[in-house]
Design a protein around this motif. Structure first.
Motif, mmCIF file in Angstrom:
data_model
loop_
_atom_site.group_PDB
_atom_site.id
_atom_site.type_symbol
_atom_site.label_atom_id
_atom_site.label_comp_id
_atom_site.label_asym_id
_atom_site.label_seq_id
_atom_site.Cartn_x
_atom_site.Cartn_y
_atom_site.Cartn_z
ATOM 1 N N ILE A 31 -1.100 40.425 49.138
ATOM 2 C CA ILE A 31 0.567 40.220 48.708
ATOM 3 C C ILE A 31 0.946 39.251 49.293
ATOM 4 C CG2 ILE A 31 2.148 41.730 49.380
ATOM 5 C CD1 ILE A 31 0.246 43.671 49.218
ATOM 6 N N GLY A 32 0.777 38.698 50.605
ATOM 7 C CA GLY A 32 0.918 37.627 51.263
ATOM 8 C C GLY A 32 1.421 36.572 49.914
ATOM 9 N N ILE A 33 0.684 35.870 49.963
ATOM 10 C CA ILE A 33 0.871 35.120 48.164
ATOM 11 C C ILE A 33 1.466 34.508 47.494
ATOM 12 C CG2 ILE A 33 -0.511 33.238 46.775
ATOM 13 C CD1 ILE A 33 -3.266 33.867 48.483
ATOM 14 N N VAL A 34 1.432 36.499 46.780
ATOM 15 C CA VAL A 34 2.478 36.261 45.601
ATOM 16 C C VAL A 34 3.915 35.909 46.203
ATOM 17 C CG1 VAL A 34 3.049 38.214 44.301
ATOM 18 C CG2 VAL A 34 0.704 37.674 44.545
ATOM 19 N N CYS A 35 4.255 37.120 47.465
ATOM 20 C CA CYS A 35 5.347 36.753 47.907
ATOM 21 C C CYS A 35 5.854 35.961 48.984
ATOM 22 C CB CYS A 35 5.646 38.063 49.215
ATOM 23 S SG CYS A 35 5.311 39.445 49.466
ATOM 24 N N TRP A 36 4.430 34.825 49.346
ATOM 25 C CA TRP A 36 5.747 33.176 49.361
ATOM 26 C C TRP A 36 5.191 32.771 47.938
ATOM 27 C CZ3 TRP A 36 1.631 30.126 53.166
ATOM 28 C CH2 TRP A 36 2.132 29.112 53.415
ATOM 29 N N TYR A 37 4.688 32.888 46.679
ATOM 30 C CA TYR A 37 4.926 32.090 45.763
ATOM 31 C C TYR A 37 6.081 32.706 45.208
ATOM 32 C CZ TYR A 37 4.298 30.512 40.947
ATOM 33 O OH TYR A 37 4.602 30.004 39.736
ATOM 34 N N ALA A 38 6.424 33.616 44.746
ATOM 35 C CA ALA A 38 8.149 34.597 45.141
ATOM 36 C C ALA A 38 9.286 33.672 45.381
ATOM 37 C CB ALA A 38 7.760 35.113 44.761
ATOM 38 N N ALA A 39 8.543 33.618 46.536
ATOM 39 C CA ALA A 39 10.253 33.161 47.682
ATOM 40 C C ALA A 39 10.327 31.491 46.733
ATOM 41 C CB ALA A 39 9.279 32.906 48.928
ATOM 42 N N GLU A 40 9.230 30.195 46.892
ATOM 43 C CA GLU A 40 9.242 28.997 46.161
ATOM 44 C C GLU A 40 10.348 29.026 45.068
ATOM 45 O OE1 GLU A 40 8.605 26.498 47.882
ATOM 46 O OE2 GLU A 40 8.053 27.994 49.792
ATOM 47 N N ARG A 41 9.945 30.310 44.515
ATOM 48 C CA ARG A 41 9.667 30.312 42.281
ATOM 49 C C ARG A 41 11.202 30.831 42.648
ATOM 50 N NH1 ARG A 41 7.562 25.892 42.068
ATOM 51 N NH2 ARG A 41 5.378 26.338 42.167
ATOM 52 N N MET A 75 15.790 29.032 48.022
ATOM 53 C CA MET A 75 14.386 29.438 48.944
ATOM 54 C C MET A 75 14.494 30.866 49.995
ATOM 55 S SD MET A 75 11.753 27.846 50.674
ATOM 56 C CE MET A 75 10.392 29.734 51.998
ATOM 57 N N GLN A 76 13.856 32.256 48.861
ATOM 58 C CA GLN A 76 14.759 33.311 50.060
ATOM 59 C C GLN A 76 13.739 33.271 51.148
ATOM 60 O OE1 GLN A 76 15.743 35.891 48.880
ATOM 61 N NE2 GLN A 76 16.827 35.156 46.785
ATOM 62 N N TRP A 77 14.010 33.127 52.416
ATOM 63 C CA TRP A 77 13.636 32.682 53.691
ATOM 64 C C TRP A 77 13.004 34.283 53.995
ATOM 65 C CZ3 TRP A 77 13.107 28.648 55.179
ATOM 66 C CH2 TRP A 77 13.115 27.033 54.790
ATOM 67 N N ILE A 78 13.299 35.465 53.867
ATOM 68 C CA ILE A 78 13.301 36.597 54.056
ATOM 69 C C ILE A 78 11.732 36.857 53.373
ATOM 70 C CG2 ILE A 78 13.370 39.245 54.439
ATOM 71 C CD1 ILE A 78 16.411 38.561 54.438
ATOM 72 N N LEU A 79 11.869 36.375 52.377
ATOM 73 C CA LEU A 79 10.625 36.331 51.300
ATOM 74 C C LEU A 79 9.531 35.612 51.700
ATOM 75 C CD1 LEU A 79 9.548 38.953 49.001
ATOM 76 C CD2 LEU A 79 10.223 36.894 47.480
ATOM 77 N N GLY A 80 9.536 34.495 51.753
ATOM 78 C CA GLY A 80 9.018 33.734 52.408
ATOM 79 C C GLY A 80 8.209 34.019 53.999
ATOM 80 N N PHE A 81 8.883 34.064 55.008
ATOM 81 C CA PHE A 81 8.793 35.288 56.201
ATOM 82 C C PHE A 81 7.732 36.190 56.166
ATOM 83 C CE2 PHE A 81 12.425 33.010 58.161
ATOM 84 C CZ PHE A 81 11.472 32.466 58.959
ATOM 85 N N ILE A 82 8.154 36.889 54.882
ATOM 86 C CA ILE A 82 7.241 38.272 55.022
ATOM 87 C C ILE A 82 5.495 37.828 54.034
ATOM 88 C CG2 ILE A 82 7.000 40.398 53.201
ATOM 89 C CD1 ILE A 82 10.192 40.759 53.479
ATOM 90 N N GLY A 83 5.758 36.268 53.765
ATOM 91 C CA GLY A 83 4.834 36.281 52.580
ATOM 92 C C GLY A 83 3.536 36.063 53.625
ATOM 93 N N ILE A 84 4.432 34.585 54.862
ATOM 94 C CA ILE A 84 2.959 34.904 55.099
ATOM 95 C C ILE A 84 2.867 35.678 56.941
ATOM 96 C CG2 ILE A 84 3.476 32.817 58.413
ATOM 97 C CD1 ILE A 84 5.598 30.936 56.355
ATOM 98 N N ALA A 85 3.982 36.262 57.702
ATOM 99 C CA ALA A 85 3.152 37.130 57.932
ATOM 100 C C ALA A 85 1.945 37.915 57.339
ATOM 101 C CB ALA A 85 4.611 39.019 58.511
ATOM 102 N N PHE A 86 2.165 38.847 56.119
ATOM 103 C CA PHE A 86 0.831 39.212 55.652
ATOM 104 C C PHE A 86 -0.332 38.597 55.681
ATOM 105 C CE2 PHE A 86 3.814 42.142 53.574
ATOM 106 C CZ PHE A 86 3.339 43.350 53.162
ATOM 107 N N LEU A 87 -0.138 37.027 54.777
ATOM 108 C CA LEU A 87 -0.879 35.657 54.938
ATOM 109 C C LEU A 87 -1.488 36.862 56.753
ATOM 110 C CD1 LEU A 87 0.459 32.966 53.217
ATOM 111 C CD2 LEU A 87 -1.985 34.166 53.195
ATOM 112 N N VAL A 88 -1.299 36.255 57.521
ATOM 113 C CA VAL A 88 -1.360 35.509 58.908
ATOM 114 C C VAL A 88 -2.055 37.004 59.503
ATOM 115 C CG1 VAL A 88 -0.990 35.209 61.242
ATOM 116 C CG2 VAL A 88 0.070 33.830 59.304
ATOM 117 N N ILE A 89 -1.553 38.540 58.947
ATOM 118 C CA ILE A 89 -2.145 39.333 58.841
ATOM 119 C C ILE A 89 -3.356 40.154 58.841
ATOM 120 C CG2 ILE A 89 -1.643 42.390 58.662
ATOM 121 C CD1 ILE A 89 1.172 41.775 59.665
ATOM 122 N N GLY A 90 -3.544 39.115 57.174
ATOM 123 C CA GLY A 90 -4.815 39.485 56.531
ATOM 124 C C GLY A 90 -5.527 38.664 56.802
#
Length: 68
Positions: free
Chosen positions: A57-67, A1-16
């Motif tokens: 964008i947050g969902i896509v980043c989070w999904y990409a971090a998991e895959r 898992m890409q931790w940085i991409l996961g944190f970016i995804g979660i940040a986008f989700l929360v901000i959105g």
């Protein structure tokens, strides 16, 4: 898992989600009086689409971090 991409995804989700909540509150207070019920079409207001994009964008980043 890409931790940085996961944190970016979660940040986008929360901000959105927080931004959309404030935007919908502003739309509801500007459009309706306290006695009226909100419209069903409040989700289709053009001001909400930027928040939908940020959430997407947050969902896509989070999904990409998991895959990756």
């Amino acid at each position: 898992m890409q931790w940085i991409l996961g944190f970016i995804g979660i940040a986008f989700l929360v901000i959105g989600l927080v931004g959309q909540a404030f935007e919908m509150r502003k739309i509801r207070l500007h459009t309706f009086k306290d006695e009226e019920l909100g419209s069903v079409n409040i989700f289709m207001n053009k001001n909400n689409f930027k928040w939908y994009a940020i959430i997407g964008i947050g969902i896509v980043c989070w999904y990409a971090a998991e895959r990756i």
